[in-house]
Design an enzyme around this catalytic site. Structure first.
Site, short mmCIF file in Angstrom:
data_model
loop_
_atom_site.label_atom_id
_atom_site.label_comp_id
_atom_site.label_asym_id
_atom_site.label_seq_id
_atom_site.Cartn_x
_atom_site.Cartn_y
_atom_site.Cartn_z
N GLU A 228 -14.44 -13.70 26.58
CA GLU A 228 -14.51 -12.52 27.43
C GLU A 228 -14.43 -10.99 26.80
O GLU A 228 -13.41 -10.36 26.65
CB GLU A 228 -13.50 -12.40 28.58
CG GLU A 228 -11.73 -12.86 28.34
CD GLU A 228 -11.17 -12.15 29.40
OE1 GLU A 228 -11.44 -12.39 30.43
OE2 GLU A 228 -10.18 -11.81 29.13
N GLY B 281 -16.19 -5.72 34.25
CA GLY B 281 -15.85 -4.75 35.26
C GLY B 281 -16.70 -3.40 34.58
O GLY B 281 -16.33 -2.38 35.49
N ASN C 28 -11.72 -16.35 39.04
CA ASN C 28 -10.28 -15.66 38.90
C ASN C 28 -10.15 -14.66 39.97
O ASN C 28 -11.06 -13.74 39.82
CB ASN C 28 -10.41 -14.94 37.47
CG ASN C 28 -8.97 -14.17 37.31
OD1 ASN C 28 -8.07 -14.14 38.01
ND2 ASN C 28 -9.08 -13.24 36.19
N SER D 71 -18.38 -10.21 33.55
CA SER D 71 -19.61 -9.70 34.60
C SER D 71 -20.43 -10.75 34.95
O SER D 71 -21.82 -10.37 34.91
CB SER D 71 -20.32 -8.60 33.94
OG SER D 71 -19.40 -7.40 33.90
N HIS E 119 -5.34 -13.04 29.12
CA HIS E 119 -6.60 -12.32 29.81
C HIS E 119 -6.50 -10.84 29.32
O HIS E 119 -5.42 -10.24 29.17
CB HIS E 119 -6.41 -12.35 31.34
CG HIS E 119 -7.79 -11.95 32.09
ND1 HIS E 119 -8.02 -10.59 32.28
CD2 HIS E 119 -8.67 -12.50 32.43
CE1 HIS E 119 -9.10 -10.35 32.69
NE2 HIS E 119 -9.66 -11.55 32.95
N GLU F 187 -6.98 -8.17 30.54
CA GLU F 187 -6.23 -7.01 31.47
C GLU F 187 -4.60 -7.04 31.07
O GLU F 187 -3.96 -6.06 31.17
CB GLU F 187 -6.56 -7.36 32.89
CG GLU F 187 -8.04 -6.88 33.19
CD GLU F 187 -8.41 -7.79 34.47
OE1 GLU F 187 -9.67 -7.51 34.84
OE2 GLU F 187 -7.63 -8.44 35.33
N LYS G 282 -7.78 -12.42 40.70
CA LYS G 282 -7.24 -11.34 40.33
C LYS G 282 -6.39 -10.91 41.40
O LYS G 282 -5.77 -11.65 42.04
CB LYS G 282 -8.15 -10.20 39.77
CG LYS G 282 -9.12 -10.62 38.55
CD LYS G 282 -9.93 -9.59 37.99
CE LYS G 282 -10.65 -10.18 36.80
NZ LYS G 282 -11.16 -9.17 36.07
#
Length: 265
Positions: free
Chosen positions: A167, A173, A11, A213, A95, A97, A13
């Site tokens: 995830e 991150g 991904n 990660s 996702h 985010e 991003k």
């Protein structure tokens, strides 16, 4: 450890210009994909069409990072699943985010999963808990809620073709890493939840990835998790030097078929 084909998706991003993305895709297109591994990349939307042309004669798959749940209409700025049809084989849905920064709800995500299948695209349906939820021992409940609500509009056959990516939000991150026990627990919970909702066949067939990660140094240990089918890779997917060793680790994790000479039986 699963004996099925492994899936690794990178991904990218919100990184790379179109020119940079196509250049990088060209480098990946020349790599030899290990036997037993499917590799996908998820570039930014503007680069999808050009990269799809680059990947035509390779084994690499293309994933969109997002897709809208309506096929067409007055939705300024959105890219529909219908627009992605024929370009990408996968689409990321839910996702963390998008859940936590862009406020996407379970209901919104449910409609996206259905829209993906309606347009012949496999959703990579992301689930996972925040740090607060983890500390309050709510991981199981969060996974149960996200799965039951997110898959509610799908048939058992569609669920069996879905990719579910665990995830944990607290491990994306942040430098934090989920341990093997964390990942195994989540994989077991996801399969159990799918089985209870859609039956043994769907629970067994659904593809489960881990994302959080992931690096070339820890990928091998994650891939040894029983029942885990692959990895969703973020930052480490942004260069050949850090991404391809993860793909190779996936290849090494695929059980080799043992052939027995008839005379030795």
């Amino acid at each position: 450890m699963s004996s099925r084909k492994k899936l690794v998706i990178g991904n990218w991003k919100m990184n790379f210009s179109v020119r940079q993305a196509t250049s990088y895709a060209g480098k990946l297109a020349g790599k030899q994909i290990p036997v037993g591994v499917t590799v996908g990349i998820a570039p930014q939307a503007l680069a999808l069409s050009e990269i799809s042309t680059i990947l035509q004669k390779t084994g690499l798959k293309l994933a969109a990072q997002n897709g809208f749940y309506k096929d067409e209409g007055a939705f300024t700025g959105e890219v529909s699943m219908t627009m992605l049809r024929g370009i990408s084989q996968y689409v990321l849905v839910g996702h963390s985010e998008r859940r936590h920064i862009l406020r996407e709800s379970n209901d919104f995500i449910r409609e996206k999963n259905a829209a993906a299948f309606r347009n012949g695209i496999i959703p990579v349906f992301c689930v996972g808990e925040t740090l607060t939820e983890r500390h309050n021992y709510h991981t199981n409940q969060v996974l149960s809620d996200q799965i039951s609500l997110g898959l509610a509009d799908l048939t058992a056959e569609e669920v069996s073709k879905t990719v579910i990516a665990y995830e944990p939000v607290w491990a994306i991150g942040t430098g934090e890493q989920a341990g093997p026990e964390d990942v195994q627990h989540a994989v077991e919970k996801i399969r159990t939840e799918v089985t209870q909702l859609y039956g043994e066949a769907a629970g067994s067939a659904v593809t489960i990835l881990y994302g959080g990660s992931v690096t070339k140094d820890n990928a091998g240990s994650y891939l040894m998790t029983p029942g885990l089918d692959g990895l969703l890779v973020g930052g480490a997917s942004l260069s050949v030097q850090t991404f391809w060793p993860i793909v190779e680790a996936a290849g090494e994790s695929v059980p080799k078929k043992i052939t027995v000479n008839k005379k030795e039986r």
